[in-house]
Motif scaffolding. Structure first.
Motif, PDB file in Angstrom:
ATOM      1  N   SER A   1       2.712   1.662  -3.355  1.00 47.45           N
ATOM      2  CA  SER A   1       1.795   2.072  -4.426  1.00 47.45           C
ATOM      3  C   SER A   1       1.403   3.530  -4.270  1.00 47.45           C
ATOM      4  CB  SER A   1       0.519   1.231  -4.410  1.00 47.45           C
ATOM      5  OG  SER A   1       0.827  -0.116  -4.355  1.00 47.45           O
TER       6      SER A   1
ATOM      7  N   PRO B   1      -3.067   6.778 -11.166  1.00 47.89           N
ATOM      8  CA  PRO B   1      -3.286   7.026  -9.735  1.00 47.89           C
ATOM      9  C   PRO B   1      -4.656   6.593  -9.223  1.00 47.89           C
ATOM     10  CG  PRO B   1      -2.182   8.886 -10.707  1.00 47.89           C
ATOM     11  CD  PRO B   1      -2.473   7.937 -11.835  1.00 47.89           C
TER      12      PRO B   1
ATOM     13  N   VAL C   1       0.837  -1.205   0.000  1.00 47.09           N
ATOM     14  CA  VAL C   1       0.000   0.000   0.000  1.00 47.09           C
ATOM     15  C   VAL C   1       0.870   1.252   0.000  1.00 47.09           C
ATOM     16  CG1 VAL C   1      -1.505   1.364   1.497  1.00 47.09           C
ATOM     17  CG2 VAL C   1      -2.072  -1.007   1.005  1.00 47.09           C
TER      18      VAL C   1
ATOM     19  N   ILE D   1      -5.712   0.337  -3.478  1.00 45.22           N
ATOM     20  CA  ILE D   1      -5.345   0.538  -2.071  1.00 45.22           C
ATOM     21  C   ILE D   1      -6.596   0.449  -1.197  1.00 45.22           C
ATOM     22  CG2 ILE D   1      -4.486   2.252  -0.419  1.00 45.22           C
ATOM     23  CD1 ILE D   1      -2.508   3.155  -2.600  1.00 45.22           C
TER      24      ILE D   1
ATOM     25  N   PHE E   1       6.004   0.901 -10.490  1.00 44.98           N
ATOM     26  CA  PHE E   1       5.201  -0.283 -10.799  1.00 44.98           C
ATOM     27  C   PHE E   1       5.886  -1.235 -11.757  1.00 44.98           C
ATOM     28  CE2 PHE E   1       2.306   3.183  -9.654  1.00 44.98           C
ATOM     29  CZ  PHE E   1       1.893   2.659  -8.456  1.00 44.98           C
TER      30      PHE E   1
ATOM     31  N   THR F   1      -4.656   2.895  -8.915  1.00 46.47           N
ATOM     32  CA  THR F   1      -3.824   2.477  -7.793  1.00 46.47           C
ATOM     33  C   THR F   1      -4.538   2.733  -6.473  1.00 46.47           C
ATOM     34  OG1 THR F   1      -1.960   3.144  -9.135  1.00 46.47           O
ATOM     35  CG2 THR F   1      -1.517   2.658  -6.840  1.00 46.47           C
ATOM     36  N   TRP F   2      -5.172   3.877  -6.361  1.00 46.75           N
ATOM     37  CA  TRP F   2      -5.853   4.180  -5.103  1.00 46.75           C
ATOM     38  C   TRP F   2      -7.088   3.317  -4.899  1.00 46.75           C
ATOM     39  CZ3 TRP F   2      -4.439   6.278  -0.722  1.00 46.75           C
ATOM     40  CH2 TRP F   2      -3.242   7.007  -0.725  1.00 46.75           C
TER      41      TRP F   2
ATOM     42  N   TRP G   1      -1.777   1.281 -13.798  1.00 50.64           N
ATOM     43  CA  TRP G   1      -1.234   1.930 -12.597  1.00 50.64           C
ATOM     44  C   TRP G   1      -1.447   3.432 -12.629  1.00 50.64           C
ATOM     45  CZ3 TRP G   1      -0.383  -1.264  -8.830  1.00 50.64           C
ATOM     46  CH2 TRP G   1       0.062  -2.555  -9.100  1.00 50.64           C
TER      47      TRP G   1
ATOM     48  N   THR H   1       1.950   6.954  -6.802  1.00 53.48           N
ATOM     49  CA  THR H   1       0.971   7.884  -7.371  1.00 53.48           C
ATOM     50  C   THR H   1       1.346   9.326  -7.061  1.00 53.48           C
ATOM     51  OG1 THR H   1      -0.441   7.885  -5.417  1.00 53.48           O
ATOM     52  CG2 THR H   1      -0.883   6.206  -7.074  1.00 53.48           C
TER      53      THR H   1
ATOM     54  N   TRP I   1      -9.245  -1.177  -1.817  1.00 51.13           N
ATOM     55  CA  TRP I   1      -9.628  -2.588  -1.786  1.00 51.13           C
ATOM     56  C   TRP I   1      -8.775  -3.337  -0.768  1.00 51.13           C
ATOM     57  CZ3 TRP I   1      -7.610  -7.426  -3.002  1.00 51.13           C
ATOM     58  CH2 TRP I   1      -8.546  -8.424  -3.288  1.00 51.13           C
ATOM     59  N   LEU I   2      -7.462  -3.043  -0.781  1.00 51.58           N
ATOM     60  CA  LEU I   2      -6.550  -3.727   0.143  1.00 51.58           C
ATOM     61  C   LEU I   2      -6.879  -3.397   1.595  1.00 51.58           C
ATOM     62  CD1 LEU I   2      -3.077  -3.452  -1.619  1.00 51.58           C
ATOM     63  CD2 LEU I   2      -4.494  -5.477  -1.290  1.00 51.58           C
TER      64      LEU I   2
END
Lengths: 482, 466
Positions: free
Chosen positions: A33, B408, A30, B415, A71, B411-412, B406, A37, B417-418
């Motif tokens: 990543s 943003p 997390v 995140i 990535f 990606t977020w 990927w 961004t 989801w994680l």
């Protein structure tokens, strides 16, 4: 030696399969990543912008750490692999237990189990068979597919629903691994690039994102492309007519639009953009001999085309400026849009080799329009447009979509299918009365299950009552018959 | 001491509140009337939206009022007002859909419209089905901020650019809105759980103060030399921000507003400092002082909001990057505005808790029931999030030839989801219940909000139009 070796690998296994490791890995993923961004990323951002945003030293550091292309960095891939390994290990660790539950359901409860079970009830019955039969009917109606169990010389009843729920977590984990697998396959064997074609042009060369070229075993030809716009000028629809040519033969034809690609041999062609090449497709001119003899004729002039006007004279486009401006005695192109076009024609005499520069419109200081053997008048200008095609090959995507569907299914099972088990055993209770012991267990949503269990018990009770009422008159009749 | 204070408060606040609700509804209705007179048609989208705003505001205030006074009839009216607001909101959605010819998911304005609608539906479901009566105290303010933001964002129907003309877009965004609304609800439920779980009021004080600090720190990232506050310039004709180059906005500096924000930052930070002193010294005097500091901070926050509204509403200001004066508008700074409004709401909610904690507790379901409902809500949100990401990936694959790039926003979303996946694992395998699960739910919603708003405005990417 072997023992310590064994224990070391065991230790690694235990660390890998522990939920703590999984969570730590997820937290790291997390954070990394999120960093990806916030920090500008390499392939998407042009180098100049990167240099503007960060100092040279900072940029070197970020590049060195791979933080400018998070990535695709090796350590990010390693992280994903570790996450996968952790999921696999954790699943394997827990699997045998679940599998026992799944493959060998516990059907005949012994006394210890009967005592310990949290959800249970006792229903007074007259005889074993009648009680079991009533419970069986209720189980049947509740969709529990009841099973009679015989053990030693006692009977019992077992019914269950949604046993698959015990396996759901593994379905979800497998689906996640499938998605990862697809992603890894695509990262290794997939590619993506861009092809720009004008009408009639064909190509088998794809400019890849990483800057290299890829030659396809076939060529793609553009038979036409176009654009429709809304009244306010924003694009509404882009389309291209494409044909695939392999070994000189045309194999497939398709008109593609955004959201609807052409697929051939696992290679996908997507409509990505449409625009002007800044070049002339056809310039329609009226050419009239300057000496007044002969009639005016219309000619269509293309780029790189030498068009004879008569036996001696020919004309070609020497320069085309879509949006010209004259400043400090120079002609400049202000933009690539066709706003204020100027065309520079070269009119050449074959015999004398004399070359006259004609400018439309006439730009002072450059034009020699008066000395040209022909007078030209622009009638129409057709620009050459290109269609931009995104080309990609993603052999792993089928694993990804399979994984996605499997995950959807798995999650529905995980959250909404409850594995419910019910047992009914005729026993003598502590006070020596014959009762039907009914027990139930669920693997989640225990509070809702509790209500459901109460309902089931009530149903059995009323079923028994009904039965005894139905039996009683029959008993009376039989007595009367005697 | 705190109890004694609570004994004195209710009568006064109760009446004041009724008067305030009455006045503001009357004011809003008057404004709506003016609007109707001006536009000549009653049932257009902006009027419907305005009606929704009126009813949601009324509902929000009544829910708050119910919390403050404990009068049960308030919640009935609040619920009625929510129904009315939902009706108007549905009308606005339908109108928009009809006018645009596609479901309202194409721009951030349309998505907010759908989000607020979903939130209202879920609020009513939570209230009727699960008996969480005061859930509106948290969700209605969110809905109100949403509708206010919508008033500021562009409202014309824009034709869809080619990439957005896909059924998958609608699937993707519908799922996103449903998932986000469910996340919002789980957040509200987690907060209520913390109240019911007898978390110390002082901890809420610290959290309120921290929220305020984060908000004003965020606002002050725009602090400029000589105490100015820079905001995006606004082009009133095009109804968009002014761009210097692709993706580079032009900022204008509103003088002196930066100082004011700095003062407010100090004011919202004061309760936290006093709280920390209280923790060290254990002297009740400090916590009372901290509570008083919350009052002061609310006054100053309202002052900051008013100044911001007055100065950023319209007006021409100079810029550091270009010569001349440029106009700005509230629409150019939706985040500062929602931050300021949000800060005031949070502080008010804290006051509600401070005064009426026992009444609130009586009205809420039991703690373990709230804990279970929170889990259920996330059990709804998580599959929706998963499907939302999958639909987005499928759509991207059909449009850009790559299912995951990927970007943003992607990606977020992953995140988010994680984080929820983490919540579920901790709950199932580690038996996390109660507090820790509630904190996790709150964290999850914070990430959702960042994904929804933060990424769109702060980070560049493919989702630029949303």
């Amino acid at each position: 030696m072997t023992a310590s070796h064994l224990s070391a690998s065991r230790k690694i296994w235990q660390t890998l399969s522990s939920i703590k490791t999984g969570v730590i890995l997820l937290i790291v993923a997390v954070i990394v990543s999120a960093a990806g961004t916030v920090i500008l990323q390499r392939p998407a951002t042009d180098p100049e912008e990167m240099q503007r945003a960060y100092s040279a030293q900072m940029l070197r550091l970020l590049d060195g750490l791979g933080l400018t292309d998070v990535f695709h960095a090796w350590w990010f891939v390693l992280l994903l692999v570790l996450v996968s390994a952790s999921i696999v290990a954790a699943s394997i660790q827990r699997f045998p237990n679940s599998w026992r539950y799944f493959s060998r359901p516990y059907k005949s409860p012994n006394q210890t189990f009967q005592k310990a079970l949290a959800t249970q009830a006792e229903i007074p019955i007259r005889d074993e068979e009648a009680g079991l039969a009533a419970a069986e009917r209720v189980f049947q109606r509740a969709g529990l597919s009841p099973e009679r169990m015989v053990r030693e010389n006692s009977f019992s009843l077992f019914g269950e629903r949604n046993r698959i729920s015990e396996m759901a977590v593994y379905i979800v984990h497998t689906s996640l691994l499938l998605i990862f697998l697809g992603g890894i396959v695509d990262a290794l064997y997939g590619w993506s690039g861009f092809v720009a074609l004008t009408r009639g042009e064909s190509s088998s060369q794809v400019a890849l994102r990483n800057g290299s070229q890829r030659t396809l075993p076939f060529a793609v030809r553009c038979d036409g492309a176009g654009e429709e716009r809304y009244a306010d000028g924003t694009p509404k629809r882009w389309w291209s007519k494409l044909a695939v040519i392999e070994a000189g033969r045309e194999i497939v034809r398709k008109e593609i639009v955004v959201n609807d690609p052409l697929v051939y041999n696992g290679v996908r062609f997507y409509q990505a953009s449409y625009g002007s090449t800044g070049k002339v497709d056809k310039l329609i001119l009226a050419a009239t001999p300057a000496n007044g003899q002969g009639t005016s004729k219309e000619i269509a002039l293309g780029t790189d085309e030498d068009l004879p006007l008569d036996a001696d004279t020919s004309v070609r486009i020497a320069e085309f400026i879509p949006d010209y401006v004259v400043r400090d005695g120079q002609v400049y192109a202000r933009s690539a849009e066709v706003e204020n076009p100027a065309v520079h024609l070269a009119v050449e005499s074959r015999k004398s080799g004399k070359l006259v520069n004609v400018w439309l419109p006439p730009i002072e200081g450059f034009e020699q329009n008066a000395s040209s053997p022909y007078k030209f008048e622009a009638r129409n200008l057709q620009m050459a447009y290109f269609t931009g095609l995104q080309v990609s090959h993603e052999p792993g995507q089928w694993a990804v979509w399979t994984g996605v569907i499997l995950m959807g299914l798995g999650l529905v099972i995980v959250f909404y299918l409850v594995h419910m088990r019910f047992w009914a055993v005729p026993v003598r209770n502590a006070r020596g009365r014959l009762v039907l012991w009914v027990g139930g267990a669920a693997n989640k949503n225990k509070d809702v299950f509790e209500q459901r269990f109460r309902k089931l018990v009530q149903e059995i009770e009323s079923e028994i009552k009904l039965q005894s009422e139905a039996c009683a008159p029959a008993h009376v009749t039989s007595l009367a018959g005697n | 001491m705190a109890r004694a204070r609570a004994e004195q408060q209710p009568a006064a606040t109760g009446t004041t509140l009724v008067v305030m609700v009455g006045l503001s509804v009357a004011f809003l209705l008057f404004m709506a009337f003016l609007n109707v007179v001006k536009s000549g048609s009653l049932l257009n989208e902006s009027n419907l939206l305005y009606a929704a705003l009126i009813f949601y505001s009324g509902a929000g205030t009544l829910y708050l009022g119910f919390g403050v006074t404990g009068i049960p009839s308030y919640v009935r009216f609040a619920s009625l007002a929510t129904w009315a607001g939902l009706l108007a909101n549905t009308g606005a959605v339908a109108h928009r859909w009809y006018e645009a010819g596609h479901p309202p998911f194409a721009s951030i304005y349309e998505m907010l419209l759908s989000f607020v609608w979903t939130l209202a539906v879920l609020t009513l479901i939570a209230e009727k089905r699960y008996g969480v009566k005061v859930i509106g105290t948290v969700t209605m303010p969110v809905a109100i901020v949403g509708v206010i933001l919508m008033q500021l964002l562009r409202t014309e129907v824009h034709p869809l650019v080619p990439a957005l003309q896909s059924t998958w877009l609608h699937v993707h965004v519908t799922l996103a809105m449903l998932a986000y609304a469910a996340c919002a609800l789980s957040f509200a439920l987690a907060m209520m759980f913390l109240i019911q779980d007898r978390m110390k009021t002082e901890s809420f004080l610290a959290a309120t103060s921290l929220f305020g600090i984060a908000t004003y720190m965020g606002v002050l990232t725009r602090f400029e030399k000589w105490g100015g506050l820079s905001v995006a310039a606004w082009n009133p004709e095009e109804k968009s921000e002014v761009f210097l180059a692709k993706g580079v906005r032009l900022f204008v500096v509103i003088p002196d507003l930066g100082w004011l924000m700095l003062v407010v930052l100090a004011a919202v930070a004061a309760p936290l400092v006093l709280y920390l002193v209280w923790r060290k010294t254990d002297d009740e005097g400090f916590i009372n002082m901290a509570n008083r500091a919350v009052f002061v901070s609310i006054l100053l926050q309202v002052l900051a909001l008013v100044f911001f509204l007055v100065r950023a509403r319209d007006g021409q200001y100079g810029s550091l990057d270009a010569d001349g004066l440029f106009p700005t508008s509230l629409a150019a700074s939706p985040f500062i505005l929602s931050g300021l409004v949000g800060g005031i709401f949070v502080s008010l909610l804290y006051l509600l808790l401070l005064w009426r904690r026992e009444d609130l507790e009586r009205m809420l379901p039991a703690a373990d029931e709230l804990d279970r409902i929170t889990y259920r809500t996330i059990a709804i949100a998580f599959p929706l999030l998963t499907l939302m990401i999958a639909a987005g990936a499928y759509w991207a694959n059909r449009t850009w030839g790559s299912y995951w790039s990927w970007d943003p926003k992607e990606t977020w979303a992953a995140i988010t989801w994680l984080v929820y996946a983490g919540y579920l694992h901790m709950r199932v395998t580690r038996g996390w219940r109660g507090r820790r699960a509630a904190y996790f739910a709150i964290l999850g919603f914070a990430v959702v909000m960042f994904t929804f708003f933060g990424v769109t405005y702060l980070l560049p990417g493919l989702h630029a139009y949303a």
